[in-house]
Enzyme design. Structure first.
Site, PDB file in Angstrom:
ATOM      1  N   GLU A 136       0.934  -1.147  -0.014  1.00  0.00           N
ATOM      2  CA  GLU A 136      -0.008   0.056   0.116  1.00  0.00           C
ATOM      3  C   GLU A 136       0.920   1.203  -0.096  1.00  0.00           C
ATOM      4  O   GLU A 136       0.578   2.415  -0.651  1.00  0.00           O
ATOM      5  CB  GLU A 136      -0.787  -0.108   1.179  1.00  0.00           C
ATOM      6  CG  GLU A 136      -2.004   1.176   1.523  1.00  0.00           C
ATOM      7  CD  GLU A 136      -2.676   0.904   2.668  1.00  0.00           C
ATOM      8  OE1 GLU A 136      -3.100   1.969   3.195  1.00  0.00           O
ATOM      9  OE2 GLU A 136      -2.727  -0.259   2.959  1.00  0.00           O
ATOM     10  N   ASP A 137       1.849   1.421   0.616  1.00  0.00           N
ATOM     11  CA  ASP A 137       3.002   2.475   1.043  1.00  0.00           C
ATOM     12  C   ASP A 137       4.063   2.670   0.215  1.00  0.00           C
ATOM     13  O   ASP A 137       4.641   3.449   0.370  1.00  0.00           O
ATOM     14  CB  ASP A 137       2.862   2.631   2.574  1.00  0.00           C
ATOM     15  CG  ASP A 137       1.646   2.777   3.314  1.00  0.00           C
ATOM     16  OD1 ASP A 137       0.643   3.330   2.468  1.00  0.00           O
ATOM     17  OD2 ASP A 137       1.376   2.692   4.356  1.00  0.00           O
ATOM     18  N   ASP A 153      -3.766  -4.095  13.794  1.00  0.00           N
ATOM     19  CA  ASP A 153      -3.371  -2.830  13.026  1.00  0.00           C
ATOM     20  C   ASP A 153      -4.267  -1.747  13.526  1.00  0.00           C
ATOM     21  O   ASP A 153      -3.823  -0.706  13.861  1.00  0.00           O
ATOM     22  CB  ASP A 153      -3.495  -3.099  11.517  1.00  0.00           C
ATOM     23  CG  ASP A 153      -3.405  -2.012  10.708  1.00  0.00           C
ATOM     24  OD1 ASP A 153      -2.428  -1.288  10.898  1.00  0.00           O
ATOM     25  OD2 ASP A 153      -4.183  -1.707   9.842  1.00  0.00           O
TER      26      ASP A 153
END
Length: 717
Positions: A88-89, A151
């Site tokens: 994602e990052d 998370d």
């Protein structure tokens, strides 16, 4: 004074990482090596990233992986937790993860990644689609949700640097979605933590005031708490039972919610004392229950046996409420050590205690069944799916029995229809009646604990749109909507074909004589994939049959607004594509006319219906001539008003006359005049045709007390 680790130091020398490595002693050497490699990979991928608090980004994946280690999760889950943000990052691809860590770890990470690269119309739509993807990944592998919850837990704990509006939005989402998922999976400890942390973020001042009041109250209550606890320990010891007894504190959010929802004061909520008794085995649970009932009087109706009938999330305990000293209510939960582990850690207990406990595996199977049922609930609309699943996440349950004695857990408020769909989709679709405890009951009846439910099906029965008003479960709602959409499209396609055929015959063209190329060109020019879709559009009123006929024949000289002069024959039993207007309630024998209403198909009115007078003159192109083609055995609703003299037994006479004429009474209402000389009876009755209605009215006129009979017109369209 502690100093931040130097960027030049190798990542493996960071103190938090060293502590983390020391906790991996339960994993095999090969798994430990994989976890070390995952950490090194994640640290490099996030090397230039900081959290909003200013900390190195790697502290977040490390904290999530630490939660996995607490639950004694396997090596793949710990590695995936360390890598959960790299897709994602960072620029990492799924293929890289597959090559480096294997397909299983890559699939876990992919299931956790958001859909940031997709464009959505709104935050709500993006949230719904992300949630759908997460649940689908959960259904394939339960570890996805455990990593996701860990998370979310760490993100909530480290949100001080975020904007207040963003903090509030994420906390609300946690209360609405993630905390209920934790509860549904039996993760009670995590559930309470998520709730309390979210509460502090949404209402910081209320949480602070409540926290101080709770701290003060604990000191004031300690003497009575100790007295009750000592009495329980002494009674259990006297009965020869080896037991752990400890006080059960309410969470901050649960106190706040009770005060808000039940309009209670803080002292009223705190008046109930809670204790937990943990014993060695199941027989001892019941022996402990008997001992406590001998110590303090039990409150009638407040005993629940979740050992014999566990909750859907695997929770097992005996619950009882006792009257303690000074009339104080005392709530006690009695369970075994094994049950206590499952109550605290839920589905994660399968990994935590798999060497000593079999119930974790059973719970995992149950959870997988629930997750698989989510797959069946999917629809094309993410928001609808999101709402359906939210309905199912709140497990305030009732337990009912099938005729064969199987126990089924249903949400509180669930109805017969919900139960039918829970048994099987086909049972729901063909549900026509039901018995609860041998008695026939309406389909909208809500289920209660201990009910024995028997569904009666019929091949002719099908879902009714009215069911959507009272079904409780997302599964039932999703299945009903899917059926209705499919049926409406099929019936609309048949109606559209008939309307187009009639239009062509009016123009003197036999449909079979039109070349295939002309049909293909028509479909292509309309932007549809098939002729069936075009027929559906006509049947739903989205296209006028006269316009489609003109395009098909390439006849530009024909007016688009010219109505057909050939009557369409209907039975009145075609289904959703042809609807009988509720304002005038036409029946066979009435002169009728049809209106093409966009999205609804063909709506049939009587010629003299007052609600359509204006539309018929201003929009003639929307109206087509229709005639009855009666079908045997079909009954139609009709409203009549019967004015009677106000005498004893007159309603029974009128009802008897209607029944003798072969009609059913669907509804009856009464209006009396102020002087109570006459009563106006309003009936909704079922008749086969106009002549049948006339026979009913003749029968009523023979009753001397009847002064007037009128067929009711107007009202709701």
């Amino acid at each position: 004074m502690d100093s931040a680790p130097s960027p030049s130091l190798p990542a493996t020398e960071e103190p938090a990482y060293r502590v983390f490595l020391d906790s991996l002693d339960y994993l095999s050497p090969a798994d430990v090596d994989r976890v070390k490699e995952a950490y090194a990979f994640s640290a490099r991928a996030h090397a230039n990233q900081k959290r909003m608090s200013g900390e190195p980004y790697i502290t977040h994946p490390l904290a999530v992986a630490g939660a996995m280690v607490e639950w004694r999760m396997d090596g793949e889950a710990v590695a995936a937790a360390l890598l959960h943000d790299v897709l994602e990052d960072t620029g990492t691809t799924k293929r890289e993860l597959v090559n480096r860590f294997g397909r299983e770890v890559a699939e876990l990470v992919d299931g956790l990644s958001k859909l940031d690269k997709m464009e959505f119309a709104s935050y709500q739509e993006a949230q719904a689609e992300n949630f759908r993807k997460m649940l689908m990944a959960m259904a394939r592998d339960l570890r996805v949700v455990l990593i996701k919850l860990a998370d979310r837990q760490h993100n909530l704990q480290t949100m001080a640097a975020m904007r207040p509006d963003k903090r509030r939005r994420i906390a609300l989402e946690t209360l609405e979605i993630y905390a209920p998922i934790a509860l549904r999976l039996g993760l009670n400890k995590l559930y309470r933590e998520l709730q309390d942390t979210s509460f502090r973020l949404i209402h910081p001042h209320r949480a602070e005031v409540l926290g101080k009041a709770l701290f003060a109250a604990r000191g004031n209550r300690s003497e009575l708490l100790t007295r009750i606890q000592d009495a329980i320990i002494g009674k259990l010891a006297a009965a020869g039972l080896n037991a752990e007894v400890f006080g059960r504190e309410k969470s901050l959010y649960s106190i706040y919610r009770k005060m808000r929802d039940k309009q209670l004061s803080f002292s009223q909520v705190l008046d109930i004392y809670g204790f937990r008794v943990v014993v060695d085995n199941v027989p001892m649970c019941y022996l402990a229950l008997g001992a406590l009932h001998a110590l303090y009087k039990p409150v009638p109706g407040k005993f629940k046996d979740y050992i014999a009938i566990p909750k859907a999330n695997g929770y097992q305990s005996l619950h009882t409420t006792l009257i303690g000293p000074y009339g104080t209510p005392v709530e006690v939960q009695i369970r075994t050590q094994e049950m206590h582990h499952v109550a605290q850690e839920g589905v994660a207990a399968h990994w935590l205690y798999k060497d000593t406990e079999e119930s974790g595996a059973d719970l995992q199977i149950k959870t997988h069944k629930w997750l698989q049922s989510l797959l069946e609930m999917q629809s094309s609309d993410s928001a609808e799916f999101f709402e359906n699943v939210k309905i199912d996440l709140f497990p305030d349950e009732v337990y009912v029995f099938t005729p064969k004695g199987k126990i089924m857990a249903m949400p509180r408020g669930a109805t017969i229809v919900d139960f039918a769909y829970n048994v099987h989709t086909d049972v729901g679709h063909h549900c026509s009646a039901a018995r609860i405890n041998q008695d026939l009951v309406p389909l909208r009846t809500e289920l209660r604990n201990g009910d024995m439910v028997e569904i009666i099906t019929s091949p002719q029965a099908s879902p009714n749109p009215v069911w959507l008003n009272y079904v409780k479960t997302g599964r039932a709602r999703s299945k009903i909507r899917h059926f209705l959409r499919t049926m409406q499209n099929e019936e609309s396609a048949r109606l559209g074909e008939r309307l187009l055929r009639q239009e062509l015959l009016t123009l003197g063209v036999v449909p079979i004589s039109i070349p295939t190329e002309a049909w293909d060109q028509l479909v292509k020019s309309s932007g549809q994939k098939s002729i069936e879709e075009l027929y559906t559009d006509i049947g739903l009123g989205k296209r006028l049959p006269s316009v489609v006929a003109r395009r098909l024949l390439a006849r530009e000289d024909m007016s688009a607004d010219s109505p057909s002069n050939m009557a369409l024959a209907i039975h009145g039993t075609e289904g959703m594509a042809i609807q009988l207007a509720r304002c005038c309630q036409p029946i066979p024998g009435d002169p009728i006319i049809g209106s093409i209403r966009k999205g609804s198909g063909l709506v049939i009115h009587t010629h003299d219906c007052p609600t359509i007078r204006k539309s018929r003159s201003t929009e003639p192109q929307k109206w087509i001539d229709v005639e009855w083609e009666p079908e045997e055995g079909k009954l139609f609703d009709i409203r009549i008003k019967v004015e009677v003299k106000n005498t004893r037994g007159v309603l029974a006479q009128v009802a008897s006359a209607i029944a003798e004429a072969g009609s059913n009474i669907e509804h009856v209402a009464m209006d009396s005049d102020p002087e109570r000389l006459f009563t106006l009876l309003r009936f909704t009755i079922q008749v086969a045709h106009r002549n049948h209605l006339a026979a009913v009215m003749r029968g009523l006129r023979h009753i001397p007390e009847v002064t007037r009979i009128v067929r009711e017109r107007g009202g709701e369209v």
